[in-house]
Scaffold this active site. Structure first.
Site, PDB file in Angstrom:
ATOM      1  CE  LYS A 101      -4.506  -1.430   1.723  1.00  0.00           C
ATOM      2  NZ  LYS A 101      -4.298  -2.863   2.090  1.00  0.00           N
ATOM      3  CD  GLU A 123     -11.740   5.730   2.629  1.00  0.00           C
ATOM      4  OE1 GLU A 123     -11.883   6.948   2.371  1.00  0.00           O
ATOM      5  OE2 GLU A 123     -11.226   4.916   1.837  1.00  0.00           O
ATOM      6  CB  SER A 389      -0.232  -8.008  -1.169  1.00  0.00           C
ATOM      7  OG  SER A 389      -0.986  -8.899  -0.372  1.00  0.00           O
TER       8      SER A 389
HETATM    9  C1  LIG Z   1      -5.072  -3.920   1.547  1.00  0.00           C
HETATM   10  C2  LIG Z   1      -4.358  -5.160   1.276  1.00  0.00           C
HETATM   11  C3  LIG Z   1      -4.708  -5.995   0.194  1.00  0.00           C
HETATM   12  C4  LIG Z   1      -5.869  -5.747  -0.711  1.00  0.00           C
HETATM   13  O1  LIG Z   1      -5.839  -4.564  -1.433  1.00  0.00           O
HETATM   14  P1  LIG Z   1      -5.680  -4.508  -3.008  1.00  0.00           P
HETATM   15  O2  LIG Z   1      -6.019  -3.111  -3.338  1.00  0.00           O
HETATM   16  O3  LIG Z   1      -6.642  -5.483  -3.618  1.00  0.00           O
HETATM   17  O4  LIG Z   1      -4.285  -4.858  -3.327  1.00  0.00           O
HETATM   18  C5  LIG Z   1      -3.939  -7.129  -0.050  1.00  0.00           C
HETATM   19  N1  LIG Z   1      -2.903  -7.444   0.762  1.00  0.00           N
HETATM   20  C6  LIG Z   1      -2.539  -6.686   1.800  1.00  0.00           C
HETATM   21  C7  LIG Z   1      -1.387  -7.111   2.630  1.00  0.00           C
HETATM   22  C8  LIG Z   1      -3.261  -5.516   2.102  1.00  0.00           C
HETATM   23  O5  LIG Z   1      -2.884  -4.757   3.159  1.00  0.00           O
END
Ligand SMILES: *Cc1c(COP(=O)(O)O)cnc(C)c1O
Length: 409
Positions: A101, A123, A389
């Site tokens: 993010k 938010e 992610s």
């Molecule tokens: C917020 C988040 C996601 C999902 O958000 P996307 O916008 O779909 O990428 C995925 N993995 C993690 C670790 C997150 O914090």
């Protein structure tokens, strides 16, 4: 089938000037102040973010502050255990703050600086986006107002503490159900009033134009790095590339640099506890076309068209719509979307921890779980690249409490 021959042509064609990816996307807003604010935002993005000064400053931030490039890693022990498929992971868990993010939050913060703004507004639900944005605000020396439902504030004490420590104001939202949906409304209202001095920073590749475009571009660093690293390590492209899809930011940033390649792209949605209403958050798999939060896409809605109740054991994935570019890519057949259940995701989390020494977020574990499933099924040598992610530290208490016995931890 891949109808795209060229990455640059694709990004020039989509979205169009009004922010449409085919019939999806756009900017649907009632408040004329918001229409003005978003127009200014889109103009700012289109001019400033293309300048060489902006691009080189963002590059320096990614390297010196975020610790990029993050590695792409071959999971040899896990792959050997499963069979012939070779699994590689793109390590966004090693990006500063522990998830992808921050990639778009730093881009949004830098854009705010170039646009002469003094405050970042957003938010947050579980608090992940709030923490990433508060980090960007601290870096740029800006004010930061994070709107958060009172129910979520009570549940997410560590992230509330992080945001405060980073200098953000956490503003409790106390109407309606006091969760994410109300926090979105409160943040938009604040933005409509304050847009001359502030910008609104979305947490995913969704929302009205220019957010899906802008977040896609800022997150594309993930796919660009991974593609180059994978080729450097193996001498070829991966056969399949996959990522978890909540709103769709880490997935779109992973996929787009591979759009013109002969590579199968797979988005993994949260299947939760099953196909029933309120049991999952798989907007593409189980949803239908509709406008929510200012853009047209696939959404999960109840009978009168209002956002449905959604559920996943990954709080970052439980969003009732999805970024409009994913909706288009699904209709075109360029990306396949599948679901993974709560429990399959936890199994993947446990396996990566045990066999590779990497504890992934439950969100990311959804993508990994699909790779594991394919590796078990496909009895031929192929390679899969999975975007991890984020890291799983935030999930440990929850995993132990709910799955400790089942997985013997
Ligand atoms: C917020 C988040 C996601 C999902 O958000 P996307 O916008 O779909 O990428 C995925 N993995 C993690 C670790 C997150 O914090």
């Amino acid at each position: 089938m891949n109808k795209y021959r060229d990455y640059d042509n694709y990004t020039k064609e989509y979205p169009n000037e009004e922010g449409y990816f085919g019939k999806y996307g756009g900017a649907f807003m009632d408040d004329p102040e918001l229409v003005k604010a978003f127009q200014e935002y889109a103009d700012g993005y289109n001019t400033i973010a293309q300048s060489s000064q902006f691009i080189s400053e963002l590059r320096r931030i990614r390297k010196d502050f975020q610790g990029r490039p993050t590695p792409t890693y071959h999971c040899q022990r896990l792959s050997n255990l499963l069979g012939m498929t070779q699994i590689y992971v793109k390590r966004e868990d090693l990006n500063h703050t522990g998830a992808h993010k921050l990639n778009h939050c730093m881009g949004e913060g830098l854009l705010a600086k170039y646009m002469g703004k003094k405050k970042l507004i957003a938010e947050t639900g579980a608090g992940q986006h709030g923490v990433a944005l508060a980090t960007a605000a601290a870096y740029f020396g800006m004010e930061c107002d994070i709107y958060m439902g009172e129910v979520d504030i009570a549940k997410q004490a560590p992230n509330v503490a992080r945001m405060k420590l980073l200098g953000a104001r956490v503003i409790p939202v106390s109407f309606g159900a006091k969760t994410l949906k109300e926090a979105v409304d409160a943040a938009f209202n604040a933005y409509a009033e304050e847009y001359r001095d502030a910008i609104y920073c979305i947490g995913t590749a969704a929302g009205p134009h220019p957010f899906p475009l802008m977040v896609r571009d800022f997150q594309s660093v993930v796919g660009q790095e991974a593609r180059a690293q994978f080729i450097e390590q193996t001498g070829h492209l991966p056969d399949k590339v996959m990522a978890a899809v909540g709103g769709g930011s880490n997935a779109i940033g992973t996929f787009i640099p591979f759009i013109a390649d002969p590579v199968e792209l797979i988005g993994v949605e949260p299947g939760g506890r099953g196909a029933g209403y309120g049991e999952n958050a798989a907007s593409i798999t189980y949803g239908r076309e509709g406008v929510m939060h200012g853009f047209n896409s696939y959404m999960l809605a109840d009978e009168d068209g209002a956002p449905a109740a959604v559920y996943s054991n990954a709080s970052g994935l439980d969003y009732p719509s999805v970024g409009p570019e994913h909706a288009m890519l699904r209709d075109q057949g360029r990306v396949n979307y599948v679901t993974v259940s709560d429990e399959e995701a936890i199994e993947a989390l446990v396996m990566l921890s045990k066999y590779e020494g990497i504890i992934p977020a439950i969100e990311s574990s959804h993508a990994l779980a699909h790779a594991i499933k394919l590796a078990r099924e496909v009895g031929k040598p192929e390679s899969i690249l999975v975007t991890l992610s984020g890291r799983g530290d935030k999930d440990l208490d929850y995993v132990l409490e709910n799955y400790g016995e089942k997985f013997n931890i």
